[in-house]
Design a protein around this motif. Sequence first.
Motif, PDB file in Angstrom:
ATOM      1  N   UNK A 186       0.834  -1.201   0.000  1.00  0.00           N
ATOM      2  CA  UNK A 186       0.000   0.000   0.000  1.00  0.00           C
ATOM      3  C   UNK A 186       0.864   1.245   0.000  1.00  0.00           C
ATOM      4  N   UNK A 187       0.318   2.284  -0.617  1.00  0.00           N
ATOM      5  CA  UNK A 187       0.960   3.596  -0.683  1.00  0.00           C
ATOM      6  C   UNK A 187      -0.035   4.633  -0.200  1.00  0.00           C
ATOM      7  N   UNK A 188       0.437   5.566   0.634  1.00  0.00           N
ATOM      8  CA  UNK A 188      -0.364   6.723   1.047  1.00  0.00           C
ATOM      9  C   UNK A 188       0.334   7.972   0.531  1.00  0.00           C
ATOM     10  N   UNK A 189      -0.391   8.744  -0.244  1.00  0.00           N
ATOM     11  CA  UNK A 189       0.135   9.946  -0.903  1.00  0.00           C
ATOM     12  C   UNK A 189      -0.594  11.163  -0.340  1.00  0.00           C
ATOM     13  N   UNK A 190       0.134  12.004   0.409  1.00  0.00           N
ATOM     14  CA  UNK A 190      -0.431  13.236   0.950  1.00  0.00           C
ATOM     15  C   UNK A 190      -0.127  14.348  -0.049  1.00  0.00           C
ATOM     16  N   UNK A 191      -1.125  14.726  -0.843  1.00  0.00           N
ATOM     17  CA  UNK A 191      -0.947  15.742  -1.858  1.00  0.00           C
ATOM     18  C   UNK A 191      -1.559  17.067  -1.467  1.00  0.00           C
ATOM     19  N   UNK A 192      -1.637  17.963  -2.432  1.00  0.00           N
ATOM     20  CA  UNK A 192      -2.137  19.309  -2.149  1.00  0.00           C
ATOM     21  C   UNK A 192      -3.649  19.341  -1.940  1.00  0.00           C
TER      22      UNK A 192
ATOM     23  N   UNK B 217      10.537  13.429  -9.170  1.00  0.00           N
ATOM     24  CA  UNK B 217      10.659  13.403 -10.629  1.00  0.00           C
ATOM     25  C   UNK B 217      11.220  12.066 -11.098  1.00  0.00           C
ATOM     26  N   UNK B 218      12.232  11.532 -10.400  1.00  0.00           N
ATOM     27  CA  UNK B 218      12.824  10.251 -10.779  1.00  0.00           C
ATOM     28  C   UNK B 218      11.812   9.110 -10.689  1.00  0.00           C
ATOM     29  N   UNK B 219      11.044   9.107  -9.601  1.00  0.00           N
ATOM     30  CA  UNK B 219      10.080   8.025  -9.407  1.00  0.00           C
ATOM     31  C   UNK B 219       8.925   8.126 -10.402  1.00  0.00           C
ATOM     32  N   UNK B 220       8.496   9.343 -10.700  1.00  0.00           N
ATOM     33  CA  UNK B 220       7.436   9.522 -11.687  1.00  0.00           C
ATOM     34  C   UNK B 220       7.920   9.104 -13.070  1.00  0.00           C
ATOM     35  N   UNK B 221       9.164   9.428 -13.373  1.00  0.00           N
ATOM     36  CA  UNK B 221       9.746   8.993 -14.646  1.00  0.00           C
ATOM     37  C   UNK B 221       9.752   7.475 -14.740  1.00  0.00           C
TER      38      UNK B 221
ATOM     39  N   UNK C  95       1.777  12.429 -24.558  1.00  0.00           N
ATOM     40  CA  UNK C  95       0.882  11.328 -24.230  1.00  0.00           C
ATOM     41  C   UNK C  95       0.533  11.410 -22.750  1.00  0.00           C
ATOM     42  N   UNK C  96      -0.754  11.320 -22.431  1.00  0.00           N
ATOM     43  CA  UNK C  96      -1.184  11.339 -21.030  1.00  0.00           C
ATOM     44  C   UNK C  96      -0.964   9.957 -20.437  1.00  0.00           C
ATOM     45  N   UNK C  97      -0.124   9.894 -19.417  1.00  0.00           N
ATOM     46  CA  UNK C  97       0.219   8.613 -18.783  1.00  0.00           C
ATOM     47  C   UNK C  97      -0.540   8.474 -17.467  1.00  0.00           C
ATOM     48  N   UNK C  98      -1.271   7.373 -17.268  1.00  0.00           N
ATOM     49  CA  UNK C  98      -2.054   7.220 -16.034  1.00  0.00           C
ATOM     50  C   UNK C  98      -1.217   6.862 -14.815  1.00  0.00           C
ATOM     51  N   UNK C  99       0.009   6.385 -15.009  1.00  0.00           N
ATOM     52  CA  UNK C  99       0.886   6.089 -13.885  1.00  0.00           C
ATOM     53  C   UNK C  99       1.723   7.311 -13.547  1.00  0.00           C
ATOM     54  N   UNK C 100       1.947   7.532 -12.240  1.00  0.00           N
ATOM     55  CA  UNK C 100       2.730   8.686 -11.808  1.00  0.00           C
ATOM     56  C   UNK C 100       3.501   8.321 -10.540  1.00  0.00           C
ATOM     57  N   UNK C 101       3.576   9.262  -9.599  1.00  0.00           N
ATOM     58  CA  UNK C 101       4.451   9.105  -8.442  1.00  0.00           C
ATOM     59  C   UNK C 101       4.094   7.891  -7.594  1.00  0.00           C
ATOM     60  N   UNK C 102       2.803   7.682  -7.299  1.00  0.00           N
ATOM     61  CA  UNK C 102       2.429   6.543  -6.455  1.00  0.00           C
ATOM     62  C   UNK C 102       2.897   5.226  -7.073  1.00  0.00           C
ATOM     63  N   UNK C 103       2.680   5.087  -8.374  1.00  0.00           N
ATOM     64  CA  UNK C 103       3.110   3.857  -9.040  1.00  0.00           C
ATOM     65  C   UNK C 103       4.638   3.760  -9.066  1.00  0.00           C
TER      66      UNK C 103
ATOM     67  N   UNK D 241       6.675   4.810  -6.719  1.00  0.00           N
ATOM     68  CA  UNK D 241       7.065   4.322  -5.390  1.00  0.00           C
ATOM     69  C   UNK D 241       6.859   2.809  -5.305  1.00  0.00           C
ATOM     70  N   UNK D 242       5.709   2.339  -5.771  1.00  0.00           N
ATOM     71  CA  UNK D 242       5.436   0.899  -5.742  1.00  0.00           C
ATOM     72  C   UNK D 242       6.439   0.121  -6.587  1.00  0.00           C
ATOM     73  N   UNK D 243       6.751   0.653  -7.760  1.00  0.00           N
ATOM     74  CA  UNK D 243       7.665  -0.052  -8.648  1.00  0.00           C
ATOM     75  C   UNK D 243       9.067  -0.139  -8.053  1.00  0.00           C
ATOM     76  N   UNK D 244       9.566   0.948  -7.446  1.00  0.00           N
ATOM     77  CA  UNK D 244      10.882   0.872  -6.815  1.00  0.00           C
ATOM     78  C   UNK D 244      10.875  -0.153  -5.686  1.00  0.00           C
ATOM     79  N   UNK D 245       9.764  -0.197  -4.952  1.00  0.00           N
ATOM     80  CA  UNK D 245       9.655  -1.163  -3.857  1.00  0.00           C
ATOM     81  C   UNK D 245       9.680  -2.596  -4.395  1.00  0.00           C
ATOM     82  N   UNK D 246       8.979  -2.820  -5.497  1.00  0.00           N
ATOM     83  CA  UNK D 246       8.926  -4.156  -6.084  1.00  0.00           C
ATOM     84  C   UNK D 246      10.272  -4.531  -6.694  1.00  0.00           C
TER      85      UNK D 246
END
Length: 336
Positions: A4-10, A112-116, A288-296, A298-303
Amino acid sequence: MRTSVVDVGSKTVRLVVSDTEGGAPLPVHTSKWRLRLSEQVTPGGPVPEQAVEDLVEAVAAADRAAARWGAAGPLAFATAVVRGAPNRLEVLRAVRERTGVELCTLPGEVEAELTFLAARRWMGWRCGPLAMLDIGGGSMEVAFGRGRLPDFAASLPLGAARLTHEYFEKEDPPAPQRVRALRRRVRHQMRDVAARIRWEGPRTAVATSRTFQQLGRLCGAAPGRHGPFVERELRSADLRGAIDRLAALPAADRARLPGISAPRSVQSLAGAVVAHTAMKLTGLRAVTICPWALREGVLLRHVEDGPSWWAEITRLNEKEAAGAGPVPLRIATARG
């Protein structure tokens, strides 16, 4: 295995519980708590006491929900609205002591790195050299790379909520000169980053975040109900016309336009100006609009890299909280 990921955004606190057994984060449950922190925190100002209380309650609820769905304690992070607050450490300490959740802040370049990474995994290797743009509430992230993680990444204070507060708060709709002033600000702060993107000449460009998703819908992209696998594109020429539409309307009327939600209608014009100016400066005619961003990401680096990299983030946050001062954080080590 569920993570699980919790993202505290604006605007919201978001929980995503995903199955990660096969190497790709497949969401099984999502929840959100609408706190609208950016409306309570002025840029560079502290997080008010009541907002801290609300944040603690939301993180505690997210932690309980993650447990119900069989996920371990969440990977919890806060973005620019908390990161830039002078009482940031007090906010993180309050969350940790009252919920047991290790809420962290990530440097903008790491975001930025994780979103990339998320964009690279979504688009695949066929896209070649990749440029990424992401507009949040407090900051804008830009990255470029040829591998799994970017060759360069930057975070700029060009978030849609931040700029709305600075330029458009007193007029609704704003005067044309205020829109021009905002565009000049973006040009000035993006100059060096845009020059790098133009020099690299990316084969593919992607944009992530709710700001870009809503602007894409406003400019004719398929609605979200069609699912994440529908190809969505945002063209610079279409976005220029959308700015005129948004600038002519008060925020309440913008919410009636396709794709523009009521909570984000106030900041939609600033987001559109940033997005269009960024695309013009970088020479990107379409993204291109990409549906994956920072939360994904974080998950991918964890995996992909295991829990040690997140442990390093929490360790450095703890050192700073103990009085060591800001500690440099660089987690983009594996570029294969």
